[in-house]
Design a protein around this motif. Structure first.
Motif, PDB file in Angstrom:
ATOM      1  N   ARG A  92     -15.560  -5.453   8.171  1.00 15.50           N
ATOM      2  CA  ARG A  92     -15.001  -6.189   7.136  1.00 15.50           C
ATOM      3  C   ARG A  92     -16.653  -6.670   6.381  1.00 15.50           C
TER       4      ARG A  92
ATOM      5  N   ASP B 263      -6.528  -0.196   3.174  1.00 14.22           N
ATOM      6  CA  ASP B 263      -6.879   0.275   1.570  1.00 14.22           C
ATOM      7  C   ASP B 263      -6.557   1.262   1.811  1.00 14.22           C
ATOM      8  N   THR B 264      -4.988   2.088   1.049  1.00 14.20           N
ATOM      9  CA  THR B 264      -4.235   2.922   1.008  1.00 14.20           C
ATOM     10  C   THR B 264      -4.604   4.663   1.351  1.00 14.20           C
TER      11      THR B 264
ATOM     12  N   SER C 278     -13.066   2.981   2.607  1.00 12.91           N
ATOM     13  CA  SER C 278     -12.082   1.711   1.329  1.00 12.91           C
ATOM     14  C   SER C 278     -13.239   2.389  -0.138  1.00 12.91           C
ATOM     15  N   ALA C 279     -12.287   1.797  -0.986  1.00  7.79           N
ATOM     16  CA  ALA C 279     -12.858   2.231  -2.431  1.00  7.79           C
ATOM     17  C   ALA C 279     -13.894   0.901  -2.451  1.00  7.79           C
ATOM     18  N   SER C 280     -13.750   0.219  -2.395  1.00  8.98           N
ATOM     19  CA  SER C 280     -14.936  -0.969  -2.211  1.00  8.98           C
ATOM     20  C   SER C 280     -15.675  -1.117  -1.748  1.00  8.98           C
TER      21      SER C 280
ATOM     22  N   ASN D  42      -7.844   4.899   3.724  1.00  8.99           N
ATOM     23  CA  ASN D  42      -8.317   4.370   5.197  1.00  8.99           C
ATOM     24  C   ASN D  42      -6.592   4.474   6.011  1.00  8.99           C
TER      25      ASN D  42
ATOM     26  N   TYR E 186       1.155  -1.139   0.308  1.00  5.42           N
ATOM     27  CA  TYR E 186       0.013  -0.550   0.305  1.00  5.42           C
ATOM     28  C   TYR E 186       0.979   1.466   0.048  1.00  5.42           C
TER      29      TYR E 186
END
Length: 342
Positions: A309, A323-324, A272-274, A326, A123
């Motif tokens: 999660r 996540d970068t 996160s992006a997801s 986060n 990351y």
């Protein structure tokens, strides 16, 4: 409980923390029954890794009163903590070691890899001039806590910063002794490790998660702080756990409750992006640290984090990624913009 009835992991924890603290800490945590059931004259890498994590969790609570209060409240409500991951920081010079320590993450991959961890992802934390890496256990990836290991790249800063960093970190010692190295080598070779050998090695390996360098000069600390909160944090806290993380079903609902209880919460969730990984945290507790001039000053210490999660629909398994964005947001919990105070 007699020693004959204890599993391998509990034996290691009790030998390291003492019977009362060891069993109390284990009772706080939701530990996979497979890890608790292991018995015999040898200790698996999974049981050793989990015992190490239990000891690290105990150490973190001893340094983070806000986290200890939350855990005590959770246990009083009849709950347990699902220890998701711990985070630590390291220093990487452009060339060479960090004093007597291997440079950057190398000081810890020599521990993680023999104990059954593998690097799961990288990351880039470019805004912080750092790189983060997730290490996940091969045997029980959802049950044994991950490590989020970051390294700060000194060569991405100016020469004045680099000189101060060398003055601070060149005094680092290597805490691993021959016994610990021998046990790690046996795990790396997938050889059996006797319980007595594991008991002797665990406290030494645990000591690697601490500050290995001498107290910094206050002027050098302030110089690092003027460029990087993270570097200044490492200058006082070293390679201690930066935070430990509780995996909870609904972090947003929990955050609302903790804010209503006037706990020292981060203002907003990191998502996160997801969308599958959501995180928040308490702000870091302050601690007193000795500087080279003999003065004790208050600086940011470690903190306690929360994560939810979701299942990844592509794999049908829990999304264990980070996540970068986060991570960058969570790192701000140890900011010290005002500097150290007496």
């Amino acid at each position: 409980m007699s020693n004959e009835n204890m599993g391998s992991m509990e034996t290691l924890v009790v030998a390291t923390l003492g019977a009362t603290a060891g069993r109390r800490t284990m009772a706080m945590l939701a530990i996979d029954p497979l890890l608790l059931a292991e018995r015999g004259e040898t200790v698996s890498r999974a049981a050793f890794a989990m015992a190490l994590n239990v000891a690290l969790f105990h150490d973190l609570l001893g340094r983070v009163p806000s986290g200890a209060a939350y855990v005590a409240d959770t246990v009083a409500r009849g709950g347990t903590i699902l220890f998701d991951h711990g985070a630590l920081r390291s220093i990487r010079f452009a060339e060479g070691a960090t004093g007597a320590l291997p440079g950057g993450e190398d000081a810890f991959t020599r521990i993680f890899l023999p104990l059954g961890y593998e690097m799961a992802a990288i990351y880039p934390l470019d805004r912080l001039k750092m790189t983060g890496r997730a290490y996940r256990h091969i045997d029980l990836p959802e049950a044994i806590p991950q490590f989020f290991l970051s390294e700060l790249h000194v060569d991405r800063f100016d020469a004045e910063f680099g000189a101060a960093a060398h003055r601070i970190f060149d005094s680092s010692r290597d805490p691993l002794d021959d016994c610990a190295r021998a046990v790690l080598a046996r795990y790396a070779a997938r050889e059996a490790v006797q319980i007595g050998e594991a008991i002797a090695a665990l406290p030494v390996i645990l000591s690697a998660f601490d500050r290995q360098h001498k107290p910094p000069a206050f002027d050098d600390y302030q110089l690092l702080l003027s460029r990087s909160n993270e570097a200044a944090w490492i200058a006082t806290e070293g390679n201690g756990f930066n935070h430990a993380t509780d995996r909870v079903p609904d972090v947003a609902t929990l955050a609302d409750r903790l804010k209503a209880e006037d706990r020292p919460m981060k203002e907003r969730l990191e998502i996160s992006a997801s969308g599958r990984v959501r995180q928040t945290a308490f702000r870091a507790d302050s601690v007193e640290r000795l500087f080279a001039d003999g003065e004790l000053r208050r600086v940011p210490g470690s903190f306690y984090e929360f994560i939810s999660r979701d299942v990844d629909p592509e794999t049908g398994r829990l999304d264990l990624a980070f996540d970068t964005g986060n991570a960058t947001g969570i790192f701000a919990m140890t900011s010290a913009l005002a500097g150290a105070s007496r």
